[in-house]
Design an enzyme around this catalytic site. Structure first.
Site, PDB file in Angstrom:
ATOM      1  N   ASP A 212     -10.054 -11.148   2.009  1.00 28.05           N
ATOM      2  CA  ASP A 212      -8.788 -10.457   1.787  1.00 28.05           C
ATOM      3  C   ASP A 212      -8.007 -11.418   1.189  1.00 28.05           C
ATOM      4  OD1 ASP A 212      -6.910  -8.658   1.366  1.00 28.05           O
ATOM      5  OD2 ASP A 212      -6.958  -8.099   3.518  1.00 28.05           O
TER       6      ASP A 212
ATOM      7  N   GLU B 163      -1.125 -10.558   3.298  1.00 27.35           N
ATOM      8  CA  GLU B 163      -1.287  -9.923   4.422  1.00 27.35           C
ATOM      9  C   GLU B 163      -2.659 -10.560   5.019  1.00 27.35           C
ATOM     10  OE1 GLU B 163      -0.535  -8.206   1.796  1.00 27.35           O
ATOM     11  OE2 GLU B 163       1.230  -7.009   2.296  1.00 27.35           O
TER      12      GLU B 163
ATOM     13  N   ASP C  69      10.393   0.171  -4.760  1.00 30.99           N
ATOM     14  CA  ASP C  69       9.237  -0.156  -4.149  1.00 30.99           C
ATOM     15  C   ASP C  69       9.685  -0.909  -2.796  1.00 30.99           C
ATOM     16  OD1 ASP C  69       6.304  -1.043  -3.968  1.00 30.99           O
ATOM     17  OD2 ASP C  69       7.364  -2.874  -4.450  1.00 30.99           O
TER      18      ASP C  69
ATOM     19  N   ASP D 133       7.019  -4.196  -8.521  1.00 30.49           N
ATOM     20  CA  ASP D 133       6.444  -5.690  -8.628  1.00 30.49           C
ATOM     21  C   ASP D 133       4.671  -5.440  -8.654  1.00 30.49           C
ATOM     22  OD1 ASP D 133       5.819  -5.217  -6.006  1.00 30.49           O
ATOM     23  OD2 ASP D 133       6.495  -7.159  -5.527  1.00 30.49           O
TER      24      ASP D 133
ATOM     25  N   THR E  86      -7.348  -1.692  -1.481  1.00 30.97           N
ATOM     26  CA  THR E  86      -6.786  -0.954  -2.569  1.00 30.97           C
ATOM     27  C   THR E  86      -5.694  -0.075  -2.077  1.00 30.97           C
ATOM     28  OG1 THR E  86      -8.198   1.040  -2.612  1.00 30.97           O
ATOM     29  CG2 THR E  86      -9.070  -0.774  -3.844  1.00 30.97           C
ATOM     30  N   ALA E  87      -4.787   0.196  -2.997  1.00 34.25           N
ATOM     31  CA  ALA E  87      -3.608   1.036  -2.634  1.00 34.25           C
ATOM     32  C   ALA E  87      -4.237   2.363  -2.575  1.00 34.25           C
ATOM     33  CB  ALA E  87      -2.449   0.785  -3.830  1.00 34.25           C
TER      34      ALA E  87
ATOM     35  N   THR F  63      -7.189   3.441  -1.015  1.00 35.66           N
ATOM     36  CA  THR F  63      -7.761   3.538   0.202  1.00 35.66           C
ATOM     37  C   THR F  63      -6.928   3.121   1.415  1.00 35.66           C
ATOM     38  OG1 THR F  63      -8.756   1.463   0.231  1.00 35.66           O
ATOM     39  CG2 THR F  63     -10.258   3.245  -0.684  1.00 35.66           C
TER      40      THR F  63
ATOM     41  N   LYS G  51      -9.705  -2.498   8.449  1.00 33.90           N
ATOM     42  CA  LYS G  51      -8.337  -2.519   8.766  1.00 33.90           C
ATOM     43  C   LYS G  51      -7.460  -1.938   7.705  1.00 33.90           C
ATOM     44  CE  LYS G  51      -6.827  -6.738   6.787  1.00 33.90           C
ATOM     45  NZ  LYS G  51      -7.693  -7.175   6.152  1.00 33.90           N
TER      46      LYS G  51
HETATM   47  N1  ATP Z   1      -4.776  -6.310   2.934  1.00 30.99           N
HETATM   48  C1  ATP Z   1      -4.552  -5.196   3.275  1.00 30.99           C
HETATM   49  N2  ATP Z   1      -5.551  -4.728   3.991  1.00 30.99           N
HETATM   50  C2  ATP Z   1      -5.551  -3.548   4.560  1.00 30.99           C
HETATM   51  N3  ATP Z   1      -4.495  -2.652   4.811  1.00 30.99           N
HETATM   52  C3  ATP Z   1      -3.432  -3.092   4.038  1.00 30.99           C
HETATM   53  C4  ATP Z   1      -3.545  -4.142   3.368  1.00 30.99           C
HETATM   54  N4  ATP Z   1      -2.300  -4.479   2.856  1.00 30.99           N
HETATM   55  C5  ATP Z   1      -1.400  -3.329   2.932  1.00 30.99           C
HETATM   56  N5  ATP Z   1      -2.200  -2.385   3.818  1.00 30.99           N
HETATM   57  C6  ATP Z   1      -2.000  -1.202   4.307  1.00 30.99           C
HETATM   58  O1  ATP Z   1      -1.862  -0.326   3.103  1.00 30.99           O
HETATM   59  C7  ATP Z   1      -0.461   0.256   2.777  1.00 30.99           C
HETATM   60  C8  ATP Z   1      -0.187   0.406   1.458  1.00 30.99           C
HETATM   61  O2  ATP Z   1      -0.083  -0.782   0.957  1.00 30.99           O
HETATM   62  P1  ATP Z   1       0.615  -0.924  -0.637  1.00 30.99           P
HETATM   63  O3  ATP Z   1       0.591  -2.343  -0.996  1.00 30.99           O
HETATM   64  O4  ATP Z   1      -0.019  -0.084  -1.275  1.00 30.99           O
HETATM   65  O5  ATP Z   1       1.923  -0.322  -0.267  1.00 30.99           O
HETATM   66  P2  ATP Z   1       3.177  -1.225   0.151  1.00 30.99           P
HETATM   67  O6  ATP Z   1       3.133  -2.525  -0.609  1.00 30.99           O
HETATM   68  O7  ATP Z   1       3.477  -0.893   1.635  1.00 30.99           O
HETATM   69  O8  ATP Z   1       4.295  -0.168  -0.637  1.00 30.99           O
HETATM   70  P3  ATP Z   1       5.295  -0.712  -1.273  1.00 30.99           P
HETATM   71  O9  ATP Z   1       5.116  -2.159  -1.907  1.00 30.99           O
HETATM   72  O10 ATP Z   1       5.293   0.234  -2.502  1.00 30.99           O
HETATM   73  O11 ATP Z   1       6.455  -0.750  -0.509  1.00 30.99           O
HETATM   74  C9  ATP Z   1       0.308  -0.792   3.751  1.00 30.99           C
HETATM   75  O12 ATP Z   1       1.510   0.032   4.248  1.00 30.99           O
HETATM   76  C10 ATP Z   1      -0.614  -1.129   4.869  1.00 30.99           C
HETATM   77  O13 ATP Z   1      -0.576  -0.127   6.119  1.00 30.99           O
HETATM   78 MG    MG Z   2       3.715  -3.064  -2.959  1.00 28.81          MG
END
Ligand code: ATP
Ligand code: MG
Ligand code: K
EC number: 7.2.2.6
Length: 719
Positions: A367, A371, A330, A553, A402-403, A405, A425
């Site tokens: 949120d 982030e 990841d 993780d 959510t991962a 959306t 966002k």
């Molecule tokens: N709190 C948030 N609000 C809105 N969008 C977010 C938020 N956190 C992450 N994102 C967006 O969603 C995408 C996917 O996040 P996700 O956590 O699923 O993947 P990731 O953590 O980047 O992937 P990985 O952990 O597998 O490297 C991110 O790349 C970012 O663009």
């Molecule tokens: Mg992640």
């Protein structure tokens, strides 16, 4: 109501017994356990040793009936053979005991401050004090600086630094926070600063520390499929040799009758070969060496993982690690440090910087991801926007991240004549689609800013709004920065040399993914991956017959961690991830897999080498004993007696003593493991066959000869 801060747990001095050579004191300390293991009710699980024990019982009876130095000597050494095998297992198990004791100290009784009717954001929740053991799943507790976390769970509110030395042995405090992938906390660890609200995820009595204890003690170790298969093979060999020894008897009786003139001896008399000799022959031929050491090799493999702060809940996974072809990692939190922080607001299309910051902050008020919180803080620091309590806008509806959306945001109802407004966002692709779906047209400008951030490895979050009656529009981009952990490239190079392909998977966009992949030095990457994509990638690799390891993780990694042959979750991760995988790395180091693979390979190699040695050894013994035995009946066979052993009695005694001693001599090797150096599997195999096969054949000739000379010299009853 206030709870008393429980005393700090004793500074954990991780009790680790070095993997070095065997300490004789360790053998001595394990003796009581080894004696207990003589109980046939447990020993039968090891078929080879069980047969030896039955043999020892039988010769004991024979020796009592018809006492002779020879008979007693054999009997004593048969018992010692079983004892040495038990000792090997007991010593292997003993190494985890000290560590279990340390962990037990961490599992102290604590009180918990349980919150009644807790809801997110509640300012003054009602509190009650209960015993930690009374906690149930989904209970919510509050823990403040100085207090011990009463159970395993996920942080649902707040950030705190936590002293996890009780379980990791690492004294540097770690950050645990709600929302993100660093939300899991472990009961028995201590909050050093701030206040967190924790939702309990453990079932009563099934805490992480409880599981750790039974793991390091070896109580929950199950035999691996390979180990079971090998055990069956050893049992089959035992039966074959049993039949071989039994069928020897008619031959012996016939020969004896035929050579009627030959005098009766302790080896062969008018009834054929004596019982003592038959049992000796059987024990010398069956694979006692590997039978004795097999379980110790497995325990030692698990133990080596524990020494490196990895807890494996499945032995099968440890073995699979030895053959892994593909490693999926990841990105965020695994390859990078994982605290993606907002560093800049980049407005577009003439939007005022303050307007973008305001919208970004509004959409992040609820949120709880790192982030989201960093956006609220940046808006406050750069634009003086006070972090409004989410309660300030009571009618607002928050849309959690959510991962799936890849967006989060807020819906604000129209009030006082103002039209309703929605803010989102998230990942550029996701937000742009949302803009289009709501009548807007994303401009080229957005794409430019997004690509600029991505090219540096940053994560762009596009902020957009949709006011009732107007087309949706993008307001700008938030730049989230993350840092690649140090030393990644060297570690990935090392994996390549071991023949392992590394693939980074991330929810981030392809440009960001490429930048990070290049910086970290992975072989390949998969971007914009949703949880099901991660799962599909693993299945695809597995269909090609490859063994897949995965480190992750996040909760969104959980399905993939469960599907992978080796699923290593970071200790910093979420409870869901830790549940899904079959290993937990307490150091949360994604490249720990290199060590895990090495340990897995070492386990397979050690088992293979000692099996080869054991079988070669027995074949050699065959040639040492048989000529000596039959020389008594057929003096003409004397020519075959190349070893020139003093007498049949001394030959057999030497073989049995050698057979027992070889177990003790090999205990350190079984525990330490055969050394592994990165090289191809076939090169390793041929090298080991040579060393352990030839070594196994040569050793008994030398060993038995030396023992034979010594026995005749020092033991009066045997010539
Ligand atoms: N709190 C948030 N609000 C809105 N969008 C977010 C938020 N956190 C992450 N994102 C967006 O969603 C995408 C996917 O996040 P996700 O956590 O699923 O993947 P990731 O953590 O980047 O992937 P990985 O952990 O597998 O490297 C991110 O790349 C970012 O663009
Ligand atoms: Mg992640
Ligand atoms: K043997």
């Amino acid at each position: 109501m206030t709870a008393v801060a429980p005393p700090a747990p004793p500074a954990a001095e991780p009790a680790r017994i070095g993997g070095g050579l065997l300490d004789p004191r360790q053998l001595w300390k394990s003796l009581p356990d080894a004696l207990r293991k003589l109980n046939p009710a447990t020993l039968w699980r090891n078929p080879v040793m069980f047969i030896v024990e039955l043999g020892a019982l039988f010769t004991t009876a024979l020796s009592i009936q018809d006492s002779s130095t020879f008979a007693w000597l054999i009997t004593v050494w048969l018992w010692l053979t079983v004892l040495f095998a038990n000792l090997a297992e007991a010593v292997a198990e003993g190494r985890g005991k000290a560590q279990a004791a340390t962990l037990r100290r961490a599992r102290q009784e604590t009180v918990a401050r349980r919150l009644v009717d807790w809801a997110p954001g509640q300012s003054a929740p009602r509190e009650e004090t209960v015993d930690a053991v009374m906690l149930r799943q989904n209970d919510v507790v509050v823990v403040e600086a100085g207090q011990v976390i009463p159970g395993d769970g996920d942080v649902v509110e707040g950030v705190a630094s936590v002293d996890e030395s009780a379980i990791t042995g690492e004294s540097a405090p770690v950050i645990r926070e709600s929302g993100g992938d660093r939300s899991a906390v472990t009961g028995g660890t201590r909050v050093l600063s701030d206040r967190i609200v924790v939702k309990i995820t453990q079932k009563p009595g099934e805490s992480f520390i409880d599981r750790m204890i039974s793991l390091v003690e070896g109580a929950s170790r199950q035999k691996t499929p390979n180990e079971i298969a090998l055990n069956i093979l050893l049992a089959a060999l035992t039966i074959i040799f049993l039949l071989a020894v039994i069928t020897l008897q008619p031959v012996a009786i016939f020969s004896k009758a035929f050579q009627g003139a030959a005098p009766d001896t302790l080896v062969i008399d008018e009834h054929g070969v004596t019982g003592i000799v038959l049992v000796s022959l059987l024990v010398a031929l069956i694979p006692t060496t590997i039978g004795a050491l097999l379980s110790a090799i497995g325990i030692a493999g698990m133990d080596r993982l524990v020494q490196r702060n990895v807890l494996a809940t499945s032995g099968r996974a440890v073995e699979a690690a030895g053959d892994v072809n593909t490693l999926l990692l990841d990105k965020t939190g695994t390859i990078t440090l994982g605290n993606r922080q907002a560093t800049q607001f980049l407005p577009i299309g003439g939007v005022a910087p303050g307007e973008l910051a305001d919208a970004a902050q509004l959409s992040s008020l609820a949120d709880q991801t790192p982030e989201g919180r960093s956006i609220v803080v940046l808006a406050k620091n750069e634009h003086g926007l006070r972090a409004r309590d989410e309660g300030v806008i009571p009618s607002a509806e928050f849309v959690p991240f959510t991962a799936e959306t890849r967006m989060s945001g807020v819906d604000l109802p129209g009030e006082g004549g103002a039209p309703a407004r929605r803010i989102r966002k998230g990942a550029a692709a996701a937000v742009m689609r949302w803009v289009r779906e709501n009548g807007g047209h994303p401009t080229e400008e957005v794409g430019g800013v997004v690509d600029g951030i991505s090219a540096t490895g940053g994560t762009p979050l596009v902020v957009a709004e949709h006011t009732d009656g107007q087309p949706a529009r993008a307001l700008g981009v938030v730049h989230l920065k993350d840092v690649v952990k140090s030393g990644m490239r060297e570690r990935f190079d090392a994996m390549r040399r071991m023949g392992i392909r590394t693939i980074m998977i991330t929810g981030d966009n392809p440009l960001t993914a490429r930048a990070i992949a290049e910086e970290a030095g992975v072989d390949d990457f998969l971007a914009e991956a949703k949880p099901e994509d991660k799962l599909a990638l693993i299945r695809h690799e597995q269909e090609g017959g490859r063994l897949v390891a995965m480190t992750g993780d996040g909760t969104n990694d959980a399905p993939a961690l469960a599907q992978a042959d080796v699923g290593v979750s970071m200790n910093t991760g979420t409870s869901a991830a830790k549940e899904a995988g079959n290993m937990v790395d307490l150091d949360s180091d994604p490249t720990k897999l290199i060590e895990i693979v090495e340990i897995g390979k070492q386990l397979l190699i050690t088992r293979g080498a000692l099996t080869t040695f054991s079988i070669a050894n027995d074949i050699a013994k065959y040639f040492a004993i048989i000529p000596a035995m039959f020389a008594a009946v057929y003096p003409s066979l004397d020519g075959l007696n190349i070893m020139r052993l003093s007498s049949p009695e001394s030959a057999i005694t030497s073989a049995i003593i050698f057979n027992a001693l070889v177990i003790v001599v090999l205990i350190p090797l079984a525990l330490r493991g055969v050394r592994y150096r990165p090289s191809s599997a076939s090169a390793l195999l041929s090298r080991n066959l040579l060393v352990y096969g030839l070594g196994g054949i040569a050793a008994p000739f030398a060993g038995i000869k030396v023992l034979d000379i010594a026995i005749v010299q020092f033991i009066p009853g045997i010539s």
